[in-house]
Design an enzyme around this catalytic site. Structure first.
Site, mmCIF file in Angstrom:
data_model
loop_
_atom_site.group_PDB
_atom_site.id
_atom_site.type_symbol
_atom_site.label_atom_id
_atom_site.label_comp_id
_atom_site.label_asym_id
_atom_site.label_seq_id
_atom_site.Cartn_x
_atom_site.Cartn_y
_atom_site.Cartn_z
ATOM 1 N N ASP A 120 0.828 -1.200 0.000
ATOM 2 C CA ASP A 120 0.000 0.000 0.000
ATOM 3 C C ASP A 120 0.868 1.259 0.000
ATOM 4 O O ASP A 120 1.655 1.477 0.930
ATOM 5 C CB ASP A 120 -0.889 -0.026 1.241
ATOM 6 C CG ASP A 120 -2.092 0.887 1.125
ATOM 7 O OD1 ASP A 120 -2.070 1.801 0.293
ATOM 8 O OD2 ASP A 120 -3.059 0.686 1.873
ATOM 9 N N CYS B 84 -6.282 3.669 -3.733
ATOM 10 C CA CYS B 84 -6.481 2.324 -3.166
ATOM 11 C C CYS B 84 -7.639 1.530 -3.756
ATOM 12 O O CYS B 84 -7.444 0.471 -4.363
ATOM 13 C CB CYS B 84 -6.683 2.440 -1.658
ATOM 14 S SG CYS B 84 -5.327 3.245 -0.787
ATOM 15 N N LYS C 69 -5.706 -5.618 4.109
ATOM 16 C CA LYS C 69 -6.630 -4.497 3.881
ATOM 17 C C LYS C 69 -7.632 -4.798 2.766
ATOM 18 O O LYS C 69 -7.238 -5.102 1.646
ATOM 19 C CB LYS C 69 -5.795 -3.252 3.548
ATOM 20 C CG LYS C 69 -6.593 -2.036 3.097
ATOM 21 C CD LYS C 69 -5.659 -0.866 2.850
ATOM 22 C CE LYS C 69 -6.341 0.280 2.128
ATOM 23 N NZ LYS C 69 -5.433 1.429 1.933
ATOM 24 N N HIS D 147 -10.861 -2.641 1.896
ATOM 25 C CA HIS D 147 -11.157 -1.332 1.298
ATOM 26 C C HIS D 147 -12.028 -1.421 0.043
ATOM 27 O O HIS D 147 -11.858 -0.661 -0.900
ATOM 28 C CB HIS D 147 -9.862 -0.573 0.987
ATOM 29 C CG HIS D 147 -10.062 0.921 1.016
ATOM 30 N ND1 HIS D 147 -9.083 1.820 0.668
ATOM 31 C CD2 HIS D 147 -11.148 1.668 1.357
ATOM 32 C CE1 HIS D 147 -9.532 3.049 0.798
ATOM 33 N NE2 HIS D 147 -10.786 2.981 1.219
ATOM 34 N N HIS E 24 1.272 2.445 4.005
ATOM 35 C CA HIS E 24 0.333 3.560 4.120
ATOM 36 C C HIS E 24 0.519 4.250 5.471
ATOM 37 O O HIS E 24 0.972 3.622 6.438
ATOM 38 C CB HIS E 24 -1.088 3.005 3.998
ATOM 39 C CG HIS E 24 -2.149 4.029 3.716
ATOM 40 N ND1 HIS E 24 -2.543 4.988 4.630
ATOM 41 C CD2 HIS E 24 -2.913 4.229 2.613
ATOM 42 C CE1 HIS E 24 -3.498 5.731 4.105
ATOM 43 N NE2 HIS E 24 -3.747 5.295 2.877
ATOM 44 N N LYS F 141 1.038 9.640 -5.732
ATOM 45 C CA LYS F 141 -0.240 8.988 -5.467
ATOM 46 C C LYS F 141 -1.390 9.957 -5.722
ATOM 47 O O LYS F 141 -1.314 11.141 -5.400
ATOM 48 C CB LYS F 141 -0.292 8.524 -4.013
ATOM 49 C CG LYS F 141 -1.648 7.985 -3.571
ATOM 50 C CD LYS F 141 -1.661 7.631 -2.100
ATOM 51 C CE LYS F 141 -3.058 7.177 -1.668
ATOM 52 N NZ LYS F 141 -3.101 6.783 -0.240
#
Length: 573
Positions: free
Chosen positions: A58, A96, A150, A152, A242, A318
């Site tokens: 991440d 993400c 994760k 998400h 992250h 990002k």
């Protein structure tokens, strides 16, 4: 001069292969390539279906791996990549949820309604339930499927949970970012809750364990309890690296000479994650899986530069559609690869893993038509040409429109104020506002940002809404060719028009106060009732608009929670 010479050569190449002679609006050309990618090659003739380990990190930047010249130590990743196949023309999404949704479905965001932003904790939204997921297809093929890390991809109702979307087991977080030790996540002042789940229950007993270690240990436990004679798929979606920037002290000490504090903590997290991958690889060997395994490593988006990440020498970060946001770190390590120890420049996108892995598993793809991904295993294993020739990075109609974009600037066929990006062959086009566009060297200086960083800034001018780059000749996006090649700009705009006609409405509903963790025992988790589901999911109108009409039904509840949040904020202050 060298760049322009290469650019000229690339134009000739593009013309010779017929890119600019296509009927860019003819659906048949896309259908021939994208609708049935499985016919491009037959599945490999393995003795038995391979064990598949997919590792997703991440916010790890393009520069933040040893073999890309980083100052961060990643000996495990370096070794696995060197012994396998490095993917140096590999693309992901800039944030993400989009990357994860495209991995799990094999479809572009515009085909799942998730083309805008991420799924937020209080939104009644999740990966569309009509999508057949990658783990579901692997289950059909006889695989045991497990997810660690994760998610998400939404959780407002139980049907959205990983264990309802194809995974036999799940240990991890449902939201986008949590504390690495306490697993708390705050979605605004006073809206905080615990987010670590095992299966469909809250894993209160795991609090205090550093997530990177916890997840690697869980993978080892899964492997120890399973038989290597039966195929297994493990999706390891590390929270690292992250924010928040947290790491055991012994890893931070290794980078004590780094002047930039954020970079120091970030580097420690990357190295810690690298050691977790080492432990997973060791477990594969210890328990007898390794010789018949395929390990895929991928990042989910570009690094966040103001949180210690680096995408150098790529442009952007990002959340942007510059190469720094969408070009990822990727490699495949497997004893089953025919041509190992090499670098592949085959064009690969994160949607390609769905058909590629299902084919490796000898699964059936006949009941999932319309995939945007391709089977790229022959390109990876044998060095054959990639079946992919273009990538739709995205079309986001809800993102802030560029101030100076217009339909006129788009030759009357495309509003250049709309945020969109596409790559066709060697060409990449961006419209609207692609996001922060500087080149940012690694943040190793104590006084960053400083004069060194400022030397790498570039101003495109206040009225820019279209960019064109030859990515093969100019991977750092320094030479905008949109003025010199309007014919190529028009051709790529036509491709955007085509894709936009296939898009479904954006799913981005308003947040609902009933998602507050205080009403779920202090943890984030499913909260919607069946009545809510009927209200939010009926009809064909975009959810963003429909919520505006329906929200009056819970106005009193919203008002109560606003007052409650205000009181909570004053108490916290």
């Amino acid at each position: 001069m060298a760049v322009y010479a290469l650019t000229g050569f690339s134009l000739v190449s593009l013309l010779s292969f017929g890119y600019l002679s296509w009927d860019w609006m003819k659906p048949g050309l896309v259908a021939d390539v994208a609708m049935d990618p499985m016919e491009k090659s037959l599945p490999p003739t393995f003795t038995r279906p391979p064990h598949i380990i997919f590792i997703l990190t991440d916010d790890q930047g393009y520069h933040d791996v040893g073999y890309h010249g980083s100052d961060i130590q990643t000996p495990t990743l370096d070794r696995l990549a060197a012994e396998g196949v490095k993917l140096e023309n590999y693309y992901i999404q800039p944030i993400c949820t989009p990357s994860r949704s495209q991995l799990i479905t094999g479809r572009y965001q515009i085909h799942t309604g998730l083309q805008h932003s991420i799924i937020r904790p209080r939104q009644p939204n999740c990966l569309p339930l009509d999508q057949v997921t990658l783990p579901q297809k692997l289950q059909e093929a006889g695989y045991s499927t497990h997810m660690v890390g994760k998610w998400h991809l939404g959780f407002y109702k139980k049907e959205c949970l990983p264990t309802r979307r194809g995974f036999d087991t799940f240990l991890g977080s449902l939201t986008g970012n949590v504390d690495y030790y306490t697993y708390d996540n705050c979605d605004g002042p006073g809206v905080c809750g615990y987010d670590l789940h095992e299966g469909e229950k809250v894993a209160w007993d795991q609090s205090g364990k550093y997530s990177t270690f916890l997840y690697a240990q869980r993978v080892s436990k899964i492997l120890a309890s399973h038989s290597p004679k039966e195929p297994i798929f493990i999706y390891v979606a590390f929270q690292a690296v992250h924010t928040p920037l947290q790491s055991p002290k012994e890893y931070i000490y290794r980078y004590r000479s780094m002047g930039n504090v954020a970079r120091r903590k970030y580097a420690a997290m990357v190295t810690c994650m690298d050691e977790a991958v080492k432990n997973i690889t060791w477990a594969l060997k210890k328990y007898g899986y390794y010789d018949n395994s395929v390990i895929v490593f991928s990042t989910d988006n570009g690094g966040q530069t103001f949180s210690g990440g680096s995408n150098w020498p790529l442009r952007g970060r990002k959340g942007t559609y510059w190469e720094g946001g969408v070009r990822g770190i990727g490699f495949v390590h497997s004893p089953l690869i025919k041509r190992k120890r090499r670098t592949s420049w085959a064009l690969v996108h994160i949607t390609d893993w769905y058909p590629t892995l299902v084919r490796l598993a000898r699964g059936n793809l006949s009941n999932v038509p319309g995939l945007d991904g391709y089977n790229v295993w022959p390109a990876i294993s044998e060095g054959k040409e990639s079946p992919r020739t273009e990538i739709l990075h995205n079309i986001d109609p809800l993102y802030n429109h560029a101030k100076y974009g217009s339909l006129e600037d788009g030759f009357g066929i495309w509003n250049t104020a709309v945020q969109a990006s596409i790559r066709v062959g060697e060409w990449k086009l961006l419209t609207g506002d692609p996001g922060y566009s500087d080149w940012i060297p690694p943040q190793t200086l104590t006084n960053f940002p400083g004069s060194w960083w400022n030397l790498e800034r570039l101003t495109d001018g206040p009225r820019k809404s279209v960019w064109l780059f030859n990515i093969t000749a100019d991977p750092y996006e320094r030479y905008d060719l949109s003025d010199q090649r309007p014919d190529v700009v028009r051709a790529l705009l036509m491709r955007l028009v085509y894709y936009n006609r296939t898009a479904i409405p954006v799913r981005y509903p308003a947040e609902n106060p009933r998602a507050h963790p205080d009403f779920n025992g202090g943890a984030w988790g499913p909260w919607a009732s069946e009545d809510d589901v009927d209200e939010w999911e009926g009809g064909g109108e975009p959810l963003k608009n429909r919520n505006k009409k329906k929200k009056c039904k819970i106005c009193k509840l919203r008002s109560f929670f606003r007052k409650l949040n205000t009181r909570l904020m004053s108490n916290r202050i």
